[in-house]
Design an enzyme around this catalytic site. Structure first.
Site, PDB file in Angstrom:
ATOM      1  N   LYS A 100       0.839  -1.196   0.000  1.00 30.20           N
ATOM      2  CA  LYS A 100       0.000   0.000   0.000  1.00 30.20           C
ATOM      3  C   LYS A 100       0.877   1.251   0.000  1.00 30.20           C
ATOM      4  CE  LYS A 100      -2.106  -1.196   3.761  1.00 30.20           C
ATOM      5  NZ  LYS A 100      -3.035  -1.373   4.900  1.00 30.20           N
ATOM      6  N   GLY A 149      -6.923   1.033   6.627  1.00 31.44           N
ATOM      7  CA  GLY A 149      -6.249  -0.248   6.472  1.00 31.44           C
ATOM      8  C   GLY A 149      -7.113  -1.417   6.908  1.00 31.44           C
TER       9      GLY A 149
END
Length: 266
Positions: A176, A212
């Site tokens: 990410k 997340g």
């Protein structure tokens, strides 16, 4: 197919924006029946974490075994695991029950900077859980901690670290790139079959608490209904992007507010 059953093993967020609460909201929003195993209680709100109370490892194991003894688990998401004892208990449970899809969100630090994983537990994640995960979803500081190196500062470095995590035992890696600067937020899916870039324009909001957790929960909820991780990641990212776009409608708290998990309904 029947309605997917998704299990989250993670910590509780008393403010409701991340952790178990975000996971169960995400499962519900994406049409999966949600179950939970709590690993820790946190005292937190949109302004930060003020206290953490880990659940005893044997009770974590008891929760996990109780779910698997009675309910089909189609996919499982791992979030905050707090310490090495809990990590080992979860790893042992995964080996006992062998769920088909395991998404490992390598949670280490809250957005406000409070540690959510004891420092000596990073090695336990690397050795005990990495080989059991179908997909891991580290941000750049988490990937660096797992590899013992500096955080990636470019997409090329992200890809290299993703390949290193594959070599360390991960089956697939979603790197990410939210910590990189720029107008876009790029992610890279690294698998033994290849590397795929995903990117969207950043959403202009400060309300990013739980992003997340939400992404990894979406991956678990959606994987049973998609052919592969490529299609699953694309769908999960679209859901998170829409939740971020709607986040300002919630007006929760005075700090970093949550994304809007139920943006499609209210």
């Amino acid at each position: 197919m029947s309605i997917p059953h998704a299990l989250t093993i993670a910590g509780s967020d008393s403010g409701g924006g991340a952790g178990i609460q975000a996971d169960l909201k995400t499962f519900s929003a994406l049409g999966a029946y949600g179950m939970s195993v709590l690993t820790a209680l946190t005292a937190q709100n949109t302004q930060g974490v003020s206290a953490v109370h880990p659940v005893p490892a044997d009770f974590v194991a008891a929760q996990l075994d109780a779910v698997f003894a009675d309910i089909r688990v189609d996919a499982l998401k791992l979030g905050m695991l707090a310490n090495a004892d809990i990590i080992q208990a979860v790893a042992d449970g995964l080996r006992r029950h062998a769920p088909q899809y395991v998404v490992l969100d390598t949670v280490m630090i809250a957005k406000g900077g409070h540690p959510l994983l004891q420092a000596d537990a990073v090695g336990a994640i690397r050795s005990a859980l990495l080989p059991l995960a179908s997909l891991i979803t580290p941000n750049l500081p988490e990937a660096a901690a797992l590899l013992g190196c500096a955080p990636a500062d470019s997409e090329d470095a992200m890809r290299a670290q993703g390949r290193a995590l594959l070599a360390a035992g991960a089956q697939a890696v979603l790197m990410k790139g939210g910590h990189l600067g720029g107008a876009e937020s790029p992610d890279w899916l690294i698998t033994p079959e290849g590397e795929t870039r995903f990117s969207q324009l950043r959403v202009a909001t400060r309300n990013t608490h739980g992003t997340g957790c939400t992404l990894s929960a979406a991956l678990a909820a959606l994987r049973p209904r998609h052919a592969d991780w490529l299609a699953t990641v694309a769908a999960a990212r679209d859901y998170l992007h829409a939740a971020l776009q709607a986040a300002n409608r919630l007006a929760v708290g005075q700090g970093i507010g949550p994304v809007h998990h139920f943006h499609a309904w209210w």
